[in-house]
Design a protein around this motif. Sequence first.
Motif, PDB file in Angstrom:
ATOM      1  N   SER A  31     -20.014  -4.067   0.136  1.00 12.35           N
ATOM      2  CA  SER A  31     -21.135  -5.002  -0.028  1.00 12.35           C
ATOM      3  C   SER A  31     -20.628  -6.336  -0.552  1.00 12.35           C
ATOM      4  CB  SER A  31     -22.160  -4.430  -1.015  1.00 12.35           C
ATOM      5  OG  SER A  31     -21.624  -4.426  -2.329  1.00 12.35           O
ATOM      6  N   ALA A  32     -21.438  -7.355  -0.393  1.00 11.64           N
ATOM      7  CA  ALA A  32     -21.055  -8.684  -0.870  1.00 11.64           C
ATOM      8  C   ALA A  32     -20.853  -8.689  -2.379  1.00 11.64           C
ATOM      9  CB  ALA A  32     -22.130  -9.699  -0.474  1.00 11.64           C
ATOM     10  N   GLU A  33     -21.724  -7.947  -3.105  1.00  9.50           N
ATOM     11  CA  GLU A  33     -21.612  -7.906  -4.560  1.00  9.50           C
ATOM     12  C   GLU A  33     -20.309  -7.220  -4.984  1.00  9.50           C
ATOM     13  OE1 GLU A  33     -25.813  -8.251  -3.363  1.00  9.50           O
ATOM     14  OE2 GLU A  33     -24.187  -6.877  -2.803  1.00  9.50           O
ATOM     15  N   ALA A  34     -19.983  -6.116  -4.317  1.00 10.83           N
ATOM     16  CA  ALA A  34     -18.743  -5.405  -4.635  1.00 10.83           C
ATOM     17  C   ALA A  34     -17.535  -6.269  -4.315  1.00 10.83           C
ATOM     18  CB  ALA A  34     -18.681  -4.083  -3.877  1.00 10.83           C
ATOM     19  N   SER A  35     -17.591  -6.977  -3.206  1.00 10.53           N
ATOM     20  CA  SER A  35     -16.473  -7.843  -2.823  1.00 10.53           C
ATOM     21  C   SER A  35     -16.223  -8.917  -3.875  1.00 10.53           C
ATOM     22  CB  SER A  35     -16.753  -8.487  -1.472  1.00 10.53           C
ATOM     23  OG  SER A  35     -15.695  -9.341  -1.091  1.00 10.53           O
ATOM     24  N   GLU A  36     -17.284  -9.494  -4.403  1.00  7.43           N
ATOM     25  CA  GLU A  36     -17.121 -10.516  -5.442  1.00  7.43           C
ATOM     26  C   GLU A  36     -16.536  -9.905  -6.712  1.00  7.43           C
ATOM     27  OE1 GLU A  36     -17.412 -13.865  -5.420  1.00  7.43           O
ATOM     28  OE2 GLU A  36     -17.530 -13.501  -3.263  1.00  7.43           O
ATOM     29  N   ALA A  37     -16.975  -8.687  -7.050  1.00  8.65           N
ATOM     30  CA  ALA A  37     -16.432  -8.013  -8.233  1.00  8.65           C
ATOM     31  C   ALA A  37     -14.946  -7.728  -8.064  1.00  8.65           C
ATOM     32  CB  ALA A  37     -17.201  -6.717  -8.490  1.00  8.65           C
ATOM     33  N   ARG A  43      -8.434 -11.590  -9.857  1.00  8.81           N
ATOM     34  CA  ARG A  43      -8.069 -12.838 -10.541  1.00  8.81           C
ATOM     35  C   ARG A  43      -7.726 -12.580 -11.998  1.00  8.81           C
ATOM     36  NH1 ARG A  43     -10.026 -16.516 -13.848  1.00  8.81           N
ATOM     37  NH2 ARG A  43     -12.028 -15.439 -14.129  1.00  8.81           N
ATOM     38  N   LEU A  44      -8.526 -11.778 -12.667  1.00 10.91           N
ATOM     39  CA  LEU A  44      -8.301 -11.479 -14.070  1.00 10.91           C
ATOM     40  C   LEU A  44      -7.023 -10.657 -14.281  1.00 10.91           C
ATOM     41  CD1 LEU A  44     -11.999 -10.637 -14.980  1.00 10.91           C
ATOM     42  CD2 LEU A  44     -10.701 -12.602 -15.838  1.00 10.91           C
ATOM     43  N   LEU A  45      -6.717  -9.780 -13.340  1.00 13.56           N
ATOM     44  CA  LEU A  45      -5.494  -8.979 -13.457  1.00 13.56           C
ATOM     45  C   LEU A  45      -4.250  -9.858 -13.421  1.00 13.56           C
ATOM     46  CD1 LEU A  45      -6.360  -5.834 -11.312  1.00 13.56           C
ATOM     47  CD2 LEU A  45      -5.760  -5.855 -13.752  1.00 13.56           C
ATOM     48  N   LYS A  46      -4.268 -10.915 -12.638  1.00  8.45           N
ATOM     49  CA  LYS A  46      -3.118 -11.811 -12.600  1.00  8.45           C
ATOM     50  C   LYS A  46      -2.874 -12.436 -13.977  1.00  8.45           C
ATOM     51  CE  LYS A  46      -2.735 -14.395  -8.791  1.00  8.45           C
ATOM     52  NZ  LYS A  46      -3.067 -15.178  -7.589  1.00  8.45           N
ATOM     53  N   THR A  47      -3.947 -12.743 -14.689  1.00  7.36           N
ATOM     54  CA  THR A  47      -3.798 -13.256 -16.050  1.00  7.36           C
ATOM     55  C   THR A  47      -3.251 -12.180 -16.973  1.00  7.36           C
ATOM     56  OG1 THR A  47      -5.624 -14.807 -15.714  1.00  7.36           O
ATOM     57  CG2 THR A  47      -4.998 -14.318 -17.987  1.00  7.36           C
ATOM     58  N   ALA A 228      -2.834  -8.117  -1.067  1.00  7.88           N
ATOM     59  CA  ALA A 228      -3.449  -9.286  -0.440  1.00  7.88           C
ATOM     60  C   ALA A 228      -4.916  -9.036  -0.120  1.00  7.88           C
ATOM     61  CB  ALA A 228      -2.677  -9.653   0.823  1.00  7.88           C
ATOM     62  N   ARG A 229      -5.217  -7.845   0.375  1.00  6.47           N
ATOM     63  CA  ARG A 229      -6.608  -7.562   0.739  1.00  6.47           C
ATOM     64  C   ARG A 229      -7.487  -7.364  -0.491  1.00  6.47           C
ATOM     65  NH1 ARG A 229      -7.565  -3.601   5.694  1.00  6.47           N
ATOM     66  NH2 ARG A 229      -9.669  -4.006   4.855  1.00  6.47           N
ATOM     67  N   PHE A 230      -6.939  -6.770  -1.557  1.00  7.72           N
ATOM     68  CA  PHE A 230      -7.726  -6.633  -2.788  1.00  7.72           C
ATOM     69  C   PHE A 230      -8.074  -8.020  -3.330  1.00  7.72           C
ATOM     70  CE2 PHE A 230      -8.781  -5.730  -7.154  1.00  7.72           C
ATOM     71  CZ  PHE A 230      -9.412  -4.497  -7.088  1.00  7.72           C
ATOM     72  N   ALA A 231      -7.116  -8.925  -3.302  1.00  2.95           N
ATOM     73  CA  ALA A 231      -7.361 -10.284  -3.800  1.00  2.95           C
ATOM     74  C   ALA A 231      -8.457 -10.990  -3.017  1.00  2.95           C
ATOM     75  CB  ALA A 231      -6.067 -11.089  -3.745  1.00  2.95           C
ATOM     76  N   LYS A 232      -8.626 -10.609  -1.753  1.00  2.00           N
ATOM     77  CA  LYS A 232      -9.661 -11.218  -0.913  1.00  2.00           C
ATOM     78  C   LYS A 232     -10.988 -10.465  -0.993  1.00  2.00           C
ATOM     79  CE  LYS A 232      -6.296 -13.085   2.367  1.00  2.00           C
ATOM     80  NZ  LYS A 232      -5.737 -12.992   3.737  1.00  2.00           N
ATOM     81  N   PRO A 239     -11.873   1.825  -2.794  1.00  2.00           N
ATOM     82  CA  PRO A 239     -11.452   1.722  -4.189  1.00  2.00           C
ATOM     83  C   PRO A 239     -12.354   2.577  -5.087  1.00  2.00           C
ATOM     84  CG  PRO A 239     -12.819  -0.136  -3.647  1.00  2.00           C
ATOM     85  CD  PRO A 239     -12.700   0.687  -2.378  1.00  2.00           C
ATOM     86  N   ALA A 240     -11.885   2.829  -6.290  1.00  2.00           N
ATOM     87  CA  ALA A 240     -12.730   3.482  -7.294  1.00  2.00           C
ATOM     88  C   ALA A 240     -13.684   2.416  -7.821  1.00  2.00           C
ATOM     89  CB  ALA A 240     -11.868   4.063  -8.406  1.00  2.00           C
ATOM     90  N   ILE A 241     -14.737   2.140  -7.047  1.00  2.00           N
ATOM     91  CA  ILE A 241     -15.517   0.919  -7.241  1.00  2.00           C
ATOM     92  C   ILE A 241     -16.188   0.859  -8.607  1.00  2.00           C
ATOM     93  CG2 ILE A 241     -17.578   1.830  -6.076  1.00  2.00           C
ATOM     94  CD1 ILE A 241     -16.190  -1.810  -5.996  1.00  2.00           C
TER      95      ILE A 241
END
Length: 379
Positions: A31-37, A43-47, A228-232, A239-241
Amino acid sequence: MIKRRLYSPGPTPIPPDARQAMSADIDYHRSAEASEAVKECARLLKTAFQTASDVAVFASSGTGGMECALVNCFSAGDPVLAVRSGKFGARWVEMAQAYSLDVQPLEAEWGDSVDPAAVEAALNARPETKGVLATLCETSTGALHDIRALGEIARRRNVLLIVDAVSALGADEMRMDEWGVDALVSCSHKGLMTPPGVGLCALSGRAAEASKNANLPRYYFDYAKNAARFAKGSPPFTPAISLVYGLRASLETMMSAGGMEASWARHARLASAMRAAAAALNLRLFPRVPSNALTAFRAPDGIDSQAFVERLRQNHGAVFVGGQDALKGLLIRVAHLGWMDDFDIVSAAAALERGLSDEGYRFSPGSAVEAAQRSLLNS
């Protein structure tokens, strides 16, 4: 009534926002909401990893992240050096053997941190070595390894540095890119304050380049396919959503509280207080250079640590853990990981006193609590 308090080095206590995020109705992972999450979590994992690289996210334990690092970086028969200073250094050796790598263990006494000079000497003796496998915190002993020094050696020798930061990410300083780490591995259920079920792995540019020629079999743990796909926002496999939602919330909590530097400082402060509590009871710290993820100390003479931690859990609700493998029955380990604050450490000190009193161990009542409080008040 006994209230359970968790002081294990994984799983760890979870922030309220993460618990609430995971309690929501299950979502469709496309879903769009899951994709944004998913994208925000990436992004946060890279930090958290202190890297510009994408982080691969798997429905697995941290061992899955370790497997991802190995199979993407090496080919069968490649010579590698593995620092074996405890149970999880031994796991690197076992995994390398399972994948037919030519692994040379570098032994360090349990409780010691590996001497970087010994690593360099081993590489000098075997210059064809392609990788060094190490741990940030050897969870079985509580010892911290000097990853920055190992990174300098690996860069100078043009070998890949692969690091298990499963227990210590978020607790001990770890700067993947700055320190020259080529593969960094962790998981959800320790310093990142989420239940078990998410394995993590990031590769440097050097490691990603090496991966193009590595021939070990990989499918699910294919880094390039996953990261790469997770980042997108579109992972290649389900995934374990719910855990991803929880991990995103925990990372947001961590970042809103000051980010990684603040997290490292908080864990250092709690660790100092727990060590002070143990010292006040004349308990001997086991590692020479301790991690801030957990405090490991020797059980008093005549007390079996496995029986002690079980009685402490049953009678007082405090979940400490004993030693592993060769240290079974000898060590008591108390973690200060996850959603913990000052009063969790004071309670841990009180629980330690209560358990030792039950065993007939002689000490001045309140001494450990006082030492922990004094350490916290003065830091």
